[in-house]
Design a protein around this motif. Structure first.
Motif, PDB file in Angstrom:
ATOM      1  N   LEU A 303       9.594 -14.195  -2.292  1.00 41.64           N
ATOM      2  CA  LEU A 303       8.551 -14.555  -1.342  1.00 41.64           C
ATOM      3  C   LEU A 303       7.711 -13.334  -0.961  1.00 41.64           C
ATOM      4  O   LEU A 303       6.478 -13.423  -0.864  1.00 41.64           O
ATOM      5  CB  LEU A 303       9.185 -15.174  -0.092  1.00 41.64           C
ATOM      6  N   ALA A 304       8.369 -12.194  -0.763  1.00 37.85           N
ATOM      7  CA  ALA A 304       7.628 -10.977  -0.407  1.00 37.85           C
ATOM      8  C   ALA A 304       6.670 -10.584  -1.516  1.00 37.85           C
ATOM      9  O   ALA A 304       5.519 -10.185  -1.255  1.00 37.85           O
ATOM     10  CB  ALA A 304       8.607  -9.844  -0.109  1.00 37.85           C
ATOM     11  N   LEU A 305       7.125 -10.696  -2.758  1.00 37.47           N
ATOM     12  CA  LEU A 305       6.234 -10.384  -3.872  1.00 37.47           C
ATOM     13  C   LEU A 305       5.077 -11.380  -3.954  1.00 37.47           C
ATOM     14  O   LEU A 305       3.927 -11.004  -4.191  1.00 37.47           O
ATOM     15  CB  LEU A 305       7.016 -10.397  -5.185  1.00 37.47           C
ATOM     16  N   ALA A 306       5.392 -12.667  -3.755  1.00 42.67           N
ATOM     17  CA  ALA A 306       4.343 -13.692  -3.849  1.00 42.67           C
ATOM     18  C   ALA A 306       3.297 -13.523  -2.750  1.00 42.67           C
ATOM     19  O   ALA A 306       2.106 -13.773  -2.980  1.00 42.67           O
ATOM     20  CB  ALA A 306       4.978 -15.076  -3.774  1.00 42.67           C
ATOM     21  N   LEU A 307       3.716 -13.092  -1.566  1.00 42.48           N
ATOM     22  CA  LEU A 307       2.767 -12.919  -0.473  1.00 42.48           C
ATOM     23  C   LEU A 307       1.780 -11.791  -0.720  1.00 42.48           C
ATOM     24  O   LEU A 307       0.725 -11.733  -0.072  1.00 42.48           O
ATOM     25  CB  LEU A 307       3.515 -12.661   0.840  1.00 42.48           C
ATOM     26  N   SER A 308       2.105 -10.899  -1.657  1.00 42.56           N
ATOM     27  CA  SER A 308       1.177  -9.803  -1.958  1.00 42.56           C
ATOM     28  C   SER A 308      -0.136 -10.331  -2.507  1.00 42.56           C
ATOM     29  O   SER A 308      -1.182  -9.697  -2.318  1.00 42.56           O
ATOM     30  CB  SER A 308       1.815  -8.843  -2.974  1.00 42.56           C
ATOM     31  N   VAL A 309      -0.095 -11.486  -3.177  1.00 43.26           N
ATOM     32  CA  VAL A 309      -1.319 -12.030  -3.790  1.00 43.26           C
ATOM     33  C   VAL A 309      -2.322 -12.489  -2.740  1.00 43.26           C
ATOM     34  O   VAL A 309      -3.476 -12.031  -2.744  1.00 43.26           O
ATOM     35  CB  VAL A 309      -0.954 -13.161  -4.773  1.00 43.26           C
ATOM     36  N   LEU A 313      -6.063 -10.841  -1.777  1.00 41.25           N
ATOM     37  CA  LEU A 313      -7.331 -11.584  -1.762  1.00 41.25           C
ATOM     38  C   LEU A 313      -8.054 -11.436  -0.436  1.00 41.25           C
ATOM     39  O   LEU A 313      -9.281 -11.580  -0.371  1.00 41.25           O
ATOM     40  CB  LEU A 313      -7.070 -13.060  -2.067  1.00 41.25           C
ATOM     41  N   PHE A 314      -7.310 -11.147   0.625  1.00 43.62           N
ATOM     42  CA  PHE A 314      -7.916 -10.908   1.937  1.00 43.62           C
ATOM     43  C   PHE A 314      -8.005  -9.412   2.247  1.00 43.62           C
ATOM     44  O   PHE A 314      -8.094  -9.015   3.402  1.00 43.62           O
ATOM     45  CB  PHE A 314      -7.124 -11.632   3.031  1.00 43.62           C
ATOM     46  N   ASN A 315      -8.007  -8.605   1.163  1.00 35.12           N
ATOM     47  CA  ASN A 315      -8.245  -7.154   1.267  1.00 35.12           C
ATOM     48  C   ASN A 315      -7.212  -6.448   2.139  1.00 35.12           C
ATOM     49  O   ASN A 315      -7.551  -5.504   2.865  1.00 35.12           O
ATOM     50  CB  ASN A 315      -9.658  -6.869   1.796  1.00 35.12           C
ATOM     51  N   THR A 316      -5.968  -6.891   2.073  1.00 34.18           N
ATOM     52  CA  THR A 316      -4.884  -6.225   2.797  1.00 34.18           C
ATOM     53  C   THR A 316      -3.806  -5.838   1.793  1.00 34.18           C
ATOM     54  O   THR A 316      -3.396  -6.652   0.970  1.00 34.18           O
ATOM     55  CB  THR A 316      -4.281  -7.150   3.867  1.00 34.18           C
ATOM     56  N   LEU A 317      -3.364  -4.585   1.884  1.00 32.58           N
ATOM     57  CA  LEU A 317      -2.372  -4.071   0.946  1.00 32.58           C
ATOM     58  C   LEU A 317      -0.975  -4.311   1.513  1.00 32.58           C
ATOM     59  O   LEU A 317      -0.552  -3.628   2.447  1.00 32.58           O
ATOM     60  CB  LEU A 317      -2.600  -2.574   0.705  1.00 32.58           C
ATOM     61  N   LEU A 318      -0.295  -5.293   0.962  1.00 36.30           N
ATOM     62  CA  LEU A 318       1.077  -5.593   1.375  1.00 36.30           C
ATOM     63  C   LEU A 318       2.028  -4.960   0.368  1.00 36.30           C
ATOM     64  O   LEU A 318       1.984  -5.295  -0.818  1.00 36.30           O
ATOM     65  CB  LEU A 318       1.298  -7.107   1.427  1.00 36.30           C
ATOM     66  N   PRO A 319       2.909  -4.036   0.791  1.00 34.85           N
ATOM     67  CA  PRO A 319       3.866  -3.422  -0.149  1.00 34.85           C
ATOM     68  C   PRO A 319       4.986  -4.382  -0.496  1.00 34.85           C
ATOM     69  O   PRO A 319       6.123  -4.261  -0.023  1.00 34.85           O
ATOM     70  CB  PRO A 319       4.354  -2.188   0.614  1.00 34.85           C
ATOM     71  N   GLY A 320       4.672  -5.371  -1.319  1.00 32.44           N
ATOM     72  CA  GLY A 320       5.634  -6.423  -1.632  1.00 32.44           C
ATOM     73  C   GLY A 320       6.881  -5.924  -2.327  1.00 32.44           C
ATOM     74  O   GLY A 320       7.971  -6.470  -2.122  1.00 32.44           O
ATOM     75  N   VAL A 321       6.755  -4.881  -3.168  1.00 34.07           N
ATOM     76  CA  VAL A 321       7.935  -4.359  -3.864  1.00 34.07           C
ATOM     77  C   VAL A 321       8.915  -3.751  -2.859  1.00 34.07           C
ATOM     78  O   VAL A 321      10.125  -3.977  -2.925  1.00 34.07           O
ATOM     79  CB  VAL A 321       7.510  -3.321  -4.919  1.00 34.07           C
TER      80      VAL A 321
END
Length: 499
Positions: A303-309, A313-321
């Motif tokens: 889920l954390a990795l999927a939320l990175s997408v 798209l909303f120009n926010t860098l989520l460190p999903g890894v």
């Protein structure tokens, strides 16, 4: 040597589950992981490739290509009037800003004649890193450092709006891309923060590069230039130089990468989540995985990795890894907890959480060699009336009684002492560093605390016997037999007294 956890507060004798330790440990390790790995460059590279930005129509590249070099010769031997002609054509076409990504630091005979051309506010001149920010006193156009952030693998992933320069105001020299964006009317701060270079997939319906010679000759469509930001630079393939690649691994000319940097500044910027927010989410992922158990940690990781997408798209860098690793870490601690439970399931009493008779044997053998420096003591406790409670009120009542008995014994446990369930209604306490002079007092105090026990209307009698190592005790068996004799002697005396 084996040691066993204490009783759970509020429920005497119950084992504290390992999650009391694994959950706080998961939270702590998640914070450390987030602190050491707050960014995920490889993940953001993959998202940049998989979700490219559409080509920015606001930015146009004018390339000094192979055909231009065949017409005009080597770029260092050109008369600089060619730049003047090109700039005049671009001005007439209505360019909003023009950047010349060609280093013009070497003086030429006709430099003074170009003062009017190179003094326009919408013209930006490139300088090399470490070069003076003013090329000539009579050239008043803004200048910017033509630099991008090149990683060790030769890939350009990011850029900055400023680079350190000791002779520049505030110690920062603005970058070439930043100066172009400012000339185009965008407010861009000066800082050394790395910004992601947006990847744009080529548009087959659009001419990617306008040849420089067509601009010099005036044979261009003014509609391709009007209100655009023009970046002029070298695109010829035969010119030697360092191999520079974008996130796809393909070689790309420096001027095209500068055009992407300008496009990135004209677009809504990527924002990084605050470190405390990442840490909070990481702790939540790790703790949730540790509490849920099973495969839930891996689902949380996915889920954390999927939320990175959607965040991208909303120009926010989520460190999903990083967040995924926090969840996997929580699952790893669950596996460690299960391994520990399986390893010790054969030496632990499931009702009280104390060690069983096998655990007692291992513990006393482990401590026996040090008995001369730290005397060992042993208390044996049995409870008369336990079987009658079981027969009258059921096994649940008997279990409740044993837990109460375990809790009362726990009240007298010292640091280093170990408690074991010796039999169905018997307990053994292995006393660490117990001189014989103190054994009698401890035995008396334990006996007094157990004398007050009862269960509903049934009488109960507890007997406590103790022994400690000395010259006459030559083996663990001798110590057990001495404690047993003491217990039976006290039990007999108490029965005689009651009669």
């Amino acid at each position: 040597m084996f040691s066993f956890p204490d009783a759970t507060p509020g429920r005497p004798g119950l084992t504290r589950p390992l999650r009391r330790y694994t959950v706080p440990l998961a939270a702590l390790l998640a914070v450390v992981l987030v602190w050491t790995m707050p960014t995920n460059a490889l993940l953001w590279d993959a998202l940049n490739r998989a979700l490219p930005s559409p080509p920015d129509a606001r930015v146009v590249v004018v390339g000094i290509d192979d055909a231009t070099l065949r017409d005009y010769g080597r770029i260092g031997n050109w008369p600089r009037e060619l730049y003047g002609q090109a700039l005049n054509t671009l001005e007439q076409a209505g360019a909003a800003a023009i950047g010349i990504d060609v280093l013009l630091g070497d003086p030429a005979r006709n430099d003074a004649a170009l003062a009017a051309v190179f003094s326009r506010p919408n013209v930006v001149l490139a300088t090399a890193p470490g070069e003076a920010t003013t090329l000539r006193p009579d050239w008043r156009s803004p200048t910017g450092v033509s630099a991008l952030n090149l990683s060790e693998d030769g890939i350009v992933r990011s850029f900055q709006t400023a680079y350190p320069a000791p002779d520049a105001p505030n110690g920062l020299a603005p970058s070439f891309a930043r100066q172009l964006a400012v000339a185009a009317g965008r407010s861009v701060p000066l800082d050394t923060h790395s910004r992601i270079l947006r990847y744009s997939a080529p548009d087959p319906q659009r001419l990617p590069v306008i040849p420089f010679r067509d601009v010099v000759n005036g044979t261009i469509r003014y509609g391709d230039i009007q209100n655009r930001v023009v970046v002029l630079g070298l695109t010829a393939s035969g010119v030697p130089g360092p191999a520079v690649r974008d996130v796809t691994g393909q070689p790309v000319s420096g001027v095209e990468l500068q055009a992407r940097a300008v496009s990135s500044l004209l677009s809504p910027p990527f924002t990084s989540m605050p470190l405390w927010t990442i840490a909070l989410v990481g702790v939540l992922a790790a703790v949730s995985a540790a509490l849920a158990g099973g495969l839930w940690g891996f689902w949380i990781a996915l889920l954390a990795l999927a939320l990175s997408v959607p965040y991208w798209l909303f120009n926010t860098l989520l460190p999903g890894v990083t967040l995924s690793m926090c969840a996997v870490l929580g699952s790893g601690l669950v596996m460690l907890e299960r391994w520990w439970a399986l390893r010790h399931s054969g030496v632990r009493d499931p009702l009280t959480g104390f060690g069983n008779r096998l655990a007692f044997t291992r513990a006393i053998e482990g401590r026996w060699q040090g008995r001369h420096n730290r005397p060992l003591g042993l208390l044996l406790v049995d409870l008369s009336g336990f079987r009658k409670v079981n027969a009258t009120y059921g096994h649940a009542a008997g279990d409740e009684l044993l837990r109460e008995l375990a809790g009362r014994i726990m009240e007298h446990k010292r640091r280093g002492d170990l408690i074991f369930r010796w039999g169905p209604d018997e307990f053994a306490v292995l006393l660490y560093n117990m001189p014989p002079a103190e054994l009698a007092d401890l035995t008396r105090r334990v006996q007094l605390s157990l004398d007050a026990m009862s269960y509903r209307d049934l009488p109960l009698r507890a007997s406590v016997g103790g022994a400690s190592t000395g010259p006459e005790i030559n083996s663990p068996t001798d110590l057990i037999e001495a404690a047993s004799r003491s217990r039976y002697r006290i039990k007999y005396q108490r029965e005689q007294w009651r009669e």
